[in-house]
Design a protein around this motif. Structure first.
Motif, PDB file in Angstrom:
ATOM      1  N   PHE A 157       0.841  -1.197   0.000  1.00 47.30           N
ATOM      2  CA  PHE A 157       0.000   0.000   0.000  1.00 47.30           C
ATOM      3  C   PHE A 157       0.881   1.254   0.000  1.00 47.30           C
ATOM      4  O   PHE A 157       0.631   2.195  -0.766  1.00 47.30           O
ATOM      5  CB  PHE A 157      -0.939   0.011   1.207  1.00 47.30           C
ATOM      6  CG  PHE A 157      -1.887   1.168   1.188  1.00 47.30           C
ATOM      7  CD1 PHE A 157      -3.038   1.117   0.428  1.00 47.30           C
ATOM      8  CD2 PHE A 157      -1.613   2.320   1.898  1.00 47.30           C
ATOM      9  CE1 PHE A 157      -3.910   2.195   0.375  1.00 47.30           C
ATOM     10  CE2 PHE A 157      -2.472   3.405   1.861  1.00 47.30           C
ATOM     11  CZ  PHE A 157      -3.632   3.342   1.098  1.00 47.30           C
ATOM     12  N   ALA A 158       1.901   1.270   0.846  1.00 48.08           N
ATOM     13  CA  ALA A 158       2.823   2.409   0.869  1.00 48.08           C
ATOM     14  C   ALA A 158       3.493   2.570  -0.494  1.00 48.08           C
ATOM     15  O   ALA A 158       3.687   3.698  -0.974  1.00 48.08           O
ATOM     16  CB  ALA A 158       3.867   2.228   1.972  1.00 48.08           C
ATOM     17  N   GLY A 159       3.840   1.456  -1.126  1.00 51.77           N
ATOM     18  CA  GLY A 159       4.443   1.508  -2.460  1.00 51.77           C
ATOM     19  C   GLY A 159       3.514   2.128  -3.483  1.00 51.77           C
ATOM     20  O   GLY A 159       3.923   2.963  -4.301  1.00 51.77           O
ATOM     21  N   LYS A 160       2.247   1.735  -3.450  1.00 47.55           N
ATOM     22  CA  LYS A 160       1.256   2.295  -4.367  1.00 47.55           C
ATOM     23  C   LYS A 160       1.154   3.810  -4.177  1.00 47.55           C
ATOM     24  O   LYS A 160       1.139   4.579  -5.140  1.00 47.55           O
ATOM     25  CB  LYS A 160      -0.121   1.674  -4.119  1.00 47.55           C
ATOM     26  CG  LYS A 160      -0.238   0.209  -4.474  1.00 47.55           C
ATOM     27  CD  LYS A 160      -1.556  -0.325  -3.899  1.00 47.55           C
ATOM     28  CE  LYS A 160      -1.778  -1.753  -4.251  1.00 47.55           C
ATOM     29  NZ  LYS A 160      -2.185  -1.941  -5.648  1.00 47.55           N
ATOM     30  N   GLU A 161       1.052   4.225  -2.932  1.00 52.25           N
ATOM     31  CA  GLU A 161       0.929   5.655  -2.628  1.00 52.25           C
ATOM     32  C   GLU A 161       2.189   6.418  -3.038  1.00 52.25           C
ATOM     33  O   GLU A 161       2.094   7.547  -3.534  1.00 52.25           O
ATOM     34  CB  GLU A 161       0.649   5.851  -1.139  1.00 52.25           C
ATOM     35  CG  GLU A 161      -0.737   5.396  -0.730  1.00 52.25           C
ATOM     36  CD  GLU A 161      -1.830   6.275  -1.309  1.00 52.25           C
ATOM     37  OE1 GLU A 161      -1.766   7.508  -1.168  1.00 52.25           O
ATOM     38  OE2 GLU A 161      -2.754   5.725  -1.928  1.00 52.25           O
ATOM     39  N   ALA A 162       3.355   5.837  -2.849  1.00 45.18           N
ATOM     40  CA  ALA A 162       4.608   6.479  -3.258  1.00 45.18           C
ATOM     41  C   ALA A 162       4.624   6.681  -4.775  1.00 45.18           C
ATOM     42  O   ALA A 162       5.045   7.734  -5.266  1.00 45.18           O
ATOM     43  CB  ALA A 162       5.801   5.647  -2.809  1.00 45.18           C
ATOM     44  N   VAL A 163       4.146   5.692  -5.524  1.00 47.00           N
ATOM     45  CA  VAL A 163       4.104   5.806  -6.983  1.00 47.00           C
ATOM     46  C   VAL A 163       3.114   6.894  -7.397  1.00 47.00           C
ATOM     47  O   VAL A 163       3.407   7.703  -8.290  1.00 47.00           O
ATOM     48  CB  VAL A 163       3.764   4.454  -7.639  1.00 47.00           C
ATOM     49  CG1 VAL A 163       3.511   4.624  -9.133  1.00 47.00           C
ATOM     50  CG2 VAL A 163       4.877   3.448  -7.387  1.00 47.00           C
TER      51      VAL A 163
END
Length: 125
Positions: free
Chosen positions: A51-57
């Motif tokens: 989820f953090a990865g998605k938001e970072a992207v």
């Protein structure tokens, strides 16, 4: 001109647990792709990192406030060596193409109830 685009996000594992507890399969299927779930075995700590990865992207892509990117349009999956890679589809892929973004690299970490991710890409616009 080539620019470096970055995005970072922090997610709490307890928020993922709360989403699963409150909405179950509905939450999981709206936020995560089948491949992400398979890679994580539905483990909340690993899902929080995704989820953090998605938001970072999404932060890297910087869509307009009224330009929605669905969570499943950014997938953080494992390559054959077990490293996280980003797969874009739908509006996320369109935004990346419009920016002239090359592949998006992502780094994930989780510990003590928190997950953090940083995404980086080179863009031509």
């Amino acid at each position: 001109m080539t620019t470096i685009r970055t995005g970072t996000d922090l997610a709490a594992v307890e928020d993922v647990v709360a989403g699963i507890t409150a909405h179950g399969e509905r939450y999981l299927s709206r936020v995560f792709t089948e491949r992400e779930r398979a890679d994580c075995g539905d483990d909340p700590e690993r899902l929080a990192a995704r989820f953090a990865g998605k938001e970072a992207v999404v932060k890297l892509l910087r869509p307009a406030p009224d330009d929605a990117v669905l969570p499943t349009e950014v997938a953080v999956v494992l390559d054959t060596a077990g490293a996280p890679v980003v797969e874009l589809s739908g509006r996320a892929a369109e935004l990346a193409a419009a920016l002239g973004c090359g592949p998006v690299a992502v780094s994930l970490s989780h510990e003590r109830g928190l997950a953090v991710a940083t995404a980086v890409a080179l863009a031509e616009r």
